[in-house]
Scaffold this motif. Sequence first.
Motif, PDB file in Angstrom:
ATOM      1  N   LEU A 150       0.806  -1.193  -0.135  1.00 33.53           N
ATOM      2  CA  LEU A 150       0.140   0.069   0.145  1.00 33.53           C
ATOM      3  C   LEU A 150       0.824   1.178  -0.022  1.00 33.53           C
ATOM      4  O   LEU A 150       0.788   2.321  -0.696  1.00 33.53           O
ATOM      5  N   SER A 151       1.874   1.271   0.822  1.00 32.78           N
ATOM      6  CA  SER A 151       2.878   2.522   0.665  1.00 32.78           C
ATOM      7  C   SER A 151       3.431   2.909  -0.560  1.00 32.78           C
ATOM      8  O   SER A 151       3.414   3.825  -0.931  1.00 32.78           O
ATOM      9  N   SER A 152       3.830   1.546  -1.218  1.00 33.28           N
ATOM     10  CA  SER A 152       4.415   1.492  -2.565  1.00 33.28           C
ATOM     11  C   SER A 152       3.436   2.036  -3.577  1.00 33.28           C
ATOM     12  O   SER A 152       3.697   3.089  -4.453  1.00 33.28           O
ATOM     13  N   PHE A 153       2.127   1.654  -3.383  1.00 34.08           N
ATOM     14  CA  PHE A 153       1.222   2.183  -4.203  1.00 34.08           C
ATOM     15  C   PHE A 153       0.915   3.745  -4.232  1.00 34.08           C
ATOM     16  O   PHE A 153       0.794   4.261  -5.092  1.00 34.08           O
ATOM     17  N   THR A 166      -9.251   0.218 -17.578  1.00 39.05           N
ATOM     18  CA  THR A 166     -10.426   0.179 -16.823  1.00 39.05           C
ATOM     19  C   THR A 166     -11.089  -1.012 -16.917  1.00 39.05           C
ATOM     20  O   THR A 166     -11.708  -1.701 -16.186  1.00 39.05           O
ATOM     21  N   GLY A 167     -11.285  -1.787 -18.342  1.00 46.52           N
ATOM     22  CA  GLY A 167     -11.826  -2.883 -18.716  1.00 46.52           C
ATOM     23  C   GLY A 167     -11.202  -4.063 -17.568  1.00 46.52           C
ATOM     24  O   GLY A 167     -11.868  -5.042 -17.286  1.00 46.52           O
ATOM     25  N   GLN A 168      -9.766  -4.171 -17.569  1.00 47.66           N
ATOM     26  CA  GLN A 168      -8.970  -5.046 -16.890  1.00 47.66           C
ATOM     27  C   GLN A 168      -9.273  -5.105 -15.400  1.00 47.66           C
ATOM     28  O   GLN A 168      -9.583  -5.963 -14.538  1.00 47.66           O
ATOM     29  N   LEU A 169      -9.377  -3.815 -14.872  1.00 51.43           N
ATOM     30  CA  LEU A 169      -9.641  -3.401 -13.562  1.00 51.43           C
ATOM     31  C   LEU A 169     -10.685  -4.114 -13.102  1.00 51.43           C
ATOM     32  O   LEU A 169     -11.076  -4.662 -11.855  1.00 51.43           O
ATOM     33  N   ARG A 170     -12.029  -3.626 -13.590  1.00 50.12           N
ATOM     34  CA  ARG A 170     -13.042  -4.216 -13.410  1.00 50.12           C
ATOM     35  C   ARG A 170     -13.478  -5.663 -13.580  1.00 50.12           C
ATOM     36  O   ARG A 170     -14.052  -6.053 -12.611  1.00 50.12           O
ATOM     37  N   GLN A 171     -12.851  -6.269 -14.433  1.00 50.18           N
ATOM     38  CA  GLN A 171     -12.766  -7.678 -14.425  1.00 50.18           C
ATOM     39  C   GLN A 171     -12.092  -8.309 -13.013  1.00 50.18           C
ATOM     40  O   GLN A 171     -12.790  -9.036 -12.349  1.00 50.18           O
ATOM     41  N   ALA A 172     -10.848  -7.492 -12.676  1.00 51.72           N
ATOM     42  CA  ALA A 172     -10.316  -8.024 -11.535  1.00 51.72           C
ATOM     43  C   ALA A 172     -11.047  -7.772 -10.154  1.00 51.72           C
ATOM     44  O   ALA A 172     -11.076  -8.677  -9.526  1.00 51.72           O
ATOM     45  N   LEU A 173     -11.683  -6.683 -10.145  1.00 53.95           N
ATOM     46  CA  LEU A 173     -12.463  -6.296  -8.784  1.00 53.95           C
ATOM     47  C   LEU A 173     -13.580  -7.317  -8.721  1.00 53.95           C
ATOM     48  O   LEU A 173     -14.061  -7.403  -7.532  1.00 53.95           O
ATOM     49  N   ARG A 174     -14.354  -7.530  -9.799  1.00 59.75           N
ATOM     50  CA  ARG A 174     -15.610  -8.217  -9.834  1.00 59.75           C
ATOM     51  C   ARG A 174     -14.960  -9.640  -9.354  1.00 59.75           C
ATOM     52  O   ARG A 174     -15.616 -10.022  -8.359  1.00 59.75           O
ATOM     53  N   ALA A 175     -13.897 -10.316  -9.931  1.00 58.82           N
ATOM     54  CA  ALA A 175     -13.491 -11.646  -9.364  1.00 58.82           C
ATOM     55  C   ALA A 175     -13.149 -11.627  -8.007  1.00 58.82           C
ATOM     56  O   ALA A 175     -13.176 -12.671  -7.391  1.00 58.82           O
ATOM     57  N   LEU A 176     -12.306 -10.463  -7.535  1.00 49.96           N
ATOM     58  CA  LEU A 176     -11.865 -10.499  -6.237  1.00 49.96           C
ATOM     59  C   LEU A 176     -13.130 -10.397  -5.157  1.00 49.96           C
ATOM     60  O   LEU A 176     -13.329 -11.124  -4.167  1.00 49.96           O
ATOM     61  N   GLU A 177     -14.302  -9.906  -5.456  1.00 49.05           N
ATOM     62  CA  GLU A 177     -15.567  -9.798  -4.850  1.00 49.05           C
ATOM     63  C   GLU A 177     -16.100 -11.400  -4.391  1.00 49.05           C
ATOM     64  O   GLU A 177     -16.297 -11.707  -3.268  1.00 49.05           O
ATOM     65  N   THR A 178     -15.850 -12.196  -5.638  1.00 47.11           N
ATOM     66  CA  THR A 178     -16.510 -13.537  -5.499  1.00 47.11           C
ATOM     67  C   THR A 178     -15.179 -14.353  -4.531  1.00 47.11           C
ATOM     68  O   THR A 178     -15.732 -15.192  -3.977  1.00 47.11           O
ATOM     69  N   LEU A 233      -7.809  -5.768   0.927  1.00 43.37           N
ATOM     70  CA  LEU A 233      -8.863  -5.826  -0.114  1.00 43.37           C
ATOM     71  C   LEU A 233      -9.856  -4.502  -0.110  1.00 43.37           C
ATOM     72  O   LEU A 233      -9.870  -3.936  -1.179  1.00 43.37           O
ATOM     73  N   PRO A 234     -10.305  -4.280   1.007  1.00 43.20           N
ATOM     74  CA  PRO A 234     -11.307  -3.065   1.038  1.00 43.20           C
ATOM     75  C   PRO A 234     -10.414  -1.822   0.706  1.00 43.20           C
ATOM     76  O   PRO A 234     -10.793  -0.761   0.087  1.00 43.20           O
ATOM     77  N   THR A 235      -9.018  -1.796   0.995  1.00 45.30           N
ATOM     78  CA  THR A 235      -8.418  -0.623   0.713  1.00 45.30           C
ATOM     79  C   THR A 235      -7.811  -0.583  -0.947  1.00 45.30           C
ATOM     80  O   THR A 235      -7.966   0.353  -1.430  1.00 45.30           O
ATOM     81  N   ILE A 236      -7.706  -1.754  -1.483  1.00 47.33           N
ATOM     82  CA  ILE A 236      -7.469  -1.813  -2.894  1.00 47.33           C
ATOM     83  C   ILE A 236      -8.835  -1.267  -3.623  1.00 47.33           C
ATOM     84  O   ILE A 236      -8.396  -0.394  -4.287  1.00 47.33           O
ATOM     85  N   GLN A 237      -9.758  -1.678  -3.083  1.00 45.36           N
ATOM     86  CA  GLN A 237     -11.195  -1.384  -3.750  1.00 45.36           C
ATOM     87  C   GLN A 237     -11.203   0.399  -3.648  1.00 45.36           C
ATOM     88  O   GLN A 237     -11.605   0.776  -4.582  1.00 45.36           O
TER      89      GLN A 237
END
Length: 412
Positions: A207-210, A252-264, A277-281
């Motif tokens: 998170l610090s690096s990001f 955007t397309g790739q991130l939405r795909q990743a975020l949807r999969a992470l929720e599951t 996870l909440p912080t990434i979101q």
Amino acid sequence: MTTDRTTLITFLGRVPRDDHGYRKTRYDFGDGQSADEFAFFGWALQRQIKPQNIVILGTIGSMWDHLFEGDFNLGAAAEHQREALMGAVDAQRVTQHQLDELAPALAAHLNCRVRLGIVPYAYDGVAADLLVQMAADVFETDIVHLDVTHGLRHLPMLALLSALYIRITKRATIAGIWYGAYDCDTGRGQAHNLAGIMRIADSLQALSSFDKDGDYGVFMPLLEQSGASPQVVEALKKASYYENLLNVGQATGQLRQALRALETEAPGLAPDVAPLLPTIQRRLQWVDEDRQFEKQLALATHALERRDYLRATLYAYEAVITRVCQIQSAKIESFEEREGARKVYEKQSEGLPEYQDYKLLKHLRNEVAHGTRGSTAEVQRALLNELVMYELLKRLLDAIRQGRLPSHEDGV
């Protein structure tokens, strides 16, 4: 030096003893095997991991005598030195010289390298010296196990810091952070490997690096180790690549795909990555913006917050041109139509109040992209003074956000 040796770093404390010596405990490592009883958990751990290098650290009052008199039978080896050591332990005046004389007897019995070291009580700023001392016995690529069972109560906190320090400075693998818990009801002990806490530290470091550079590719190894699917990791990898090229649409397309999969997948991930996870979101909320220029504006704002002036400037300029394309119904992914829309806007806005801000942003974008000297006095002042640069970009981003740059009627 390259090696694949295993190193055990353990602390020696001081506990009460009776006429029979120090209390012994049988520790369960969860492998179903019956273990011998030991008063010093480090020896139980040594039996389990079989290190080639052992470092035992303690204070001048630690139970050093037990290393030679309790869990092992060393016969007549170094008998006079051992007797002197018992008196020094009772007086809490053990010296490094005494330990250096006795270490070879342990090394011969265990058939591995052994170092015994006196450490300070780590009060009032001497903790850094302890970290350096712990790392001194670790080679690059060592597989390191830390035992935090014994010793003063603050030493486990220092051990965690040392684990981070050793991993970064020596590129060593931290395979275990061990604690031997004694159950007074059963009289038995349970060995716990707390190495998972390192992944929490990794999360904080990521998170610090990001926050520093905005590259969410740093999350990929953590998610992969925690059980995320290859699809999530690959989507993040692609998104990181696209965003580094300022290709917000593809990212955007790739991130939405990743975020949807992470929720599951979240319920099945390792618990130590759950807080991440909440912080990434939250950090990636910009993908929820409706329009392309709003995403670019959000990325420019985030870049300015972390003092990334190059990306802040590039995204700010791209946000203006993208907004111009939307107003003129030009395809933002088409270079020809994008260039055409830009030229039309420049011609139509010339003479309007916003044109000066647009020219300023355009010149600034060209100078930071090419690393050249400012073409106008205002740009030159910004390039030479960080505070001026920050305030200038903040003002221009506010103008974009408030619809003053460009100021044409929306129409979309």
